[in-house]
Design a protein around this motif. Structure first.
Motif, mmCIF file in Angstrom:
data_model
loop_
_atom_site.group_PDB
_atom_site.id
_atom_site.type_symbol
_atom_site.label_atom_id
_atom_site.label_comp_id
_atom_site.label_asym_id
_atom_site.label_seq_id
_atom_site.Cartn_x
_atom_site.Cartn_y
_atom_site.Cartn_z
ATOM 1 N N THR A 162 20.530 49.721 7.841
ATOM 2 C CA THR A 162 21.652 50.068 8.719
ATOM 3 C C THR A 162 22.663 50.962 8.012
ATOM 4 N N SER A 163 22.517 51.091 6.687
ATOM 5 C CA SER A 163 23.368 51.992 5.906
ATOM 6 C C SER A 163 22.514 52.567 4.783
ATOM 7 N N GLN A 203 24.934 55.961 8.591
ATOM 8 C CA GLN A 203 24.641 54.777 9.394
ATOM 9 C C GLN A 203 23.233 54.864 9.948
ATOM 10 N N GLY A 204 22.564 53.729 10.017
ATOM 11 C CA GLY A 204 21.232 53.717 10.619
ATOM 12 C C GLY A 204 21.299 54.082 12.093
ATOM 13 N N ASN A 205 20.476 55.013 12.502
ATOM 14 C CA ASN A 205 20.451 55.462 13.900
ATOM 15 C C ASN A 205 19.041 55.935 14.218
ATOM 16 N N SER A 229 18.806 51.863 0.514
ATOM 17 C CA SER A 229 19.252 51.069 1.658
ATOM 18 C C SER A 229 20.378 50.164 1.170
#
Length: 312
Positions: A246-247, A266-268, A290
Motif C-alpha cells: 500500500t506504500s 501509494q498503492g493504486n 514495500s
C-alpha cells in the motif's frame, strides 16, 4: 614439313581452347566478385523497431567487375562474426546481432551468363522484441566462395549490416540480475521478478517477517527510464486476499552503494499492475521497497510481486 607440323599444332591448340570454353567455366580474376554497393561503402544502416516480432527481409547482390560473365557462376554469402572487432575499431562500439535474431534464408546466388550481377541473396531478421532498446547491432556479411572456391574470385571485403533499435514499450530485461533481497518464502525467489511471466511466477517475502520488505536489481548497464511497473500474481485475486503493498518507495543508484530516493507512492493497483512515475532517470540499480502492505489472508505480513519492469 616443319611448316605443316606447325599449322597442325596451332589448329589443335585452337580446337582445345574452343572446347575448353564450351565445356568449362571461364576463369574469373582474383577478387573480381564483390558486393553490389557503391564504391567504398561497407555499411548498410537499417532502423529496427523492437515493439513486436515480424520478419524483416534484407536483400543484397554480388557484382562482377570488368564486364559481364561468359558463364554461370555461383556466389555463396555467409556471416563472419569475427569481423565485429574490425567494425568496432573503425566505427565504434556495437553489439553482434544474436544468432537467434537472423536466418540466412538464401545465401547461395547465381551470376548468370551475360550478367554482371547476381540474383538477390536473402537474410531474414526475426525476434526483434528480444533485442535491447536503443542499441546498435551489427551483422558482418562476407562472400564465402565463388563456384565453391574460397580463394580467387571472392573478394575479401565485408559488408556490415547495422541495425539501430528504437525504444520499446517496456525496456528489455536482458542482462538484469537480482542484487539483493530482504527475504524470501520457500522457493518463491526474487529472480521470478525478471522472467517476463506476470501470472504464474512471483517473489514472496517471508511470511513471518514484517514490513518493510525490499528487492534490488542490477541492470548491468546504465538505463534511462521514466517509470517503474510492478505486477501482482493472478492467484492473489486482488484485492480479496491481501498480500500487496500500500506504500512503495523507489530508489536508484549508479554503484549499488549510494541510493537516491525517487519517491514514495501509494498503492493504486489496476488490472493487477501499477505504474510508478519516477520522472526521467538514468541508473544502473533499482531498489523497490514495500513500506506497508495489506496482510495476506488477514494474517501474514508478506507481499507477492510477480514482475518489476521499466518504462522508457
Amino acid at each position: 614439313m616443319n611448316k605443316t607440323y606447325l599449322v597442325i599444332i596451332c589448329m589443335l591448340m585452337l580446337l582445345f581452347t574452343a572446347c575448353s570454353k564450351k565445356n568449362g567455366v571461364d576463369a574469373l580474376s582474383d577478387s573480381s566478385v564483390t558486393f553490389d554497393v557503391s564504391a567504398g561503402k561497407d555499411t548498410v544502416q537499417i532502423p529496427l523497431s523492437i515493439k513486436k516480432d515480424s520478419i524483416i527481409v534484407v536483400k543484397f547482390k554480388a557484382s562482377l567487375s570488368g564486364g559481364t560473365s561468359a558463364n554461370d557462376h555461383w556466389v555463396n554469402f555467409a556471416v563472419d562474426t569475427s569481423r565485429i572487432n574490425t567494425y568496432r575499431t573503425k566505427y565504434g562500439q556495437a553489439q553482434l546481432l544474436p544468432s537467434g535474431s537472423y536466418l540466412f534464408y538464401k545465401p547461395l546466388t547465381q551470376i548468370a551468363a551475360g550478367a554482371s550481377s547476381s540474383e538477390q541473396a536473402q537474410l531474414n531478421i526475426v525476434l526483434q522484441s528480444k533485442l535491447t532498446e536503443l542499441t546498435t547491432y551489427v551483422l558482418p556479411i562476407v562472400i564465402q566462395s565463388v563456384d565453391g572456391k574460397v580463394e580467387g574470385a571472392a573478394s575479401p571485403t565485408v559488408l556490415y549490416y547495422v541495425f539501430k533499435t528504437g525504444a520499446s514499450p517496456v525496456i528489455s530485461k536482458a542482462g538484469w540480475t537480482i542484487a539483493g533481497v530482504s527475504s524470501i518464502f520457500n522457493t518463491f525467489r526474487a529472480q521470478n521478478l525478471l522472467d517476463d511471466d506476470k501470472k504464474a511466477t512471483y517473489w514472496t517475502s517471508n511470511i513471518t517477517g514484517v514490513m518493510p520488505q525490499w528487492v534490488s536489481i542490477n541492470f548491468n548497464r546504465n538505463i534511462t527510464f521514466s517509470a517503474v511497473n510492478y505486477s501482482l500474481p493472478t492467484l492473489l485475486n486482488y484485492p480479496s486476499l491481501g498480500g500487496y503493498p500500500t506504500s512503495i518507495q523507489i530508489e536508484t543508484s549508479m554503484d549499488g552503494i549510494a541510493w537516491v530516493n525517487k519517491g514514495i507512492f501509494q498503492g493504486n493497483i489496476s488490472n493487477n499492475t501499477q505504474t510508478l512515475n519516477t520522472g526521467l532517470t538514468t541508473a544502473r540499480y533499482l531498489r523497490f521497497t514495500s513500506l506497508a502492505s495489506v496482510k495476506y489472508s488477514g494474517i501474514y505480513s508478506a507481499i507477492f510481486i510477480s514482475d518489476i519492469s521499466l518504462m522508457p
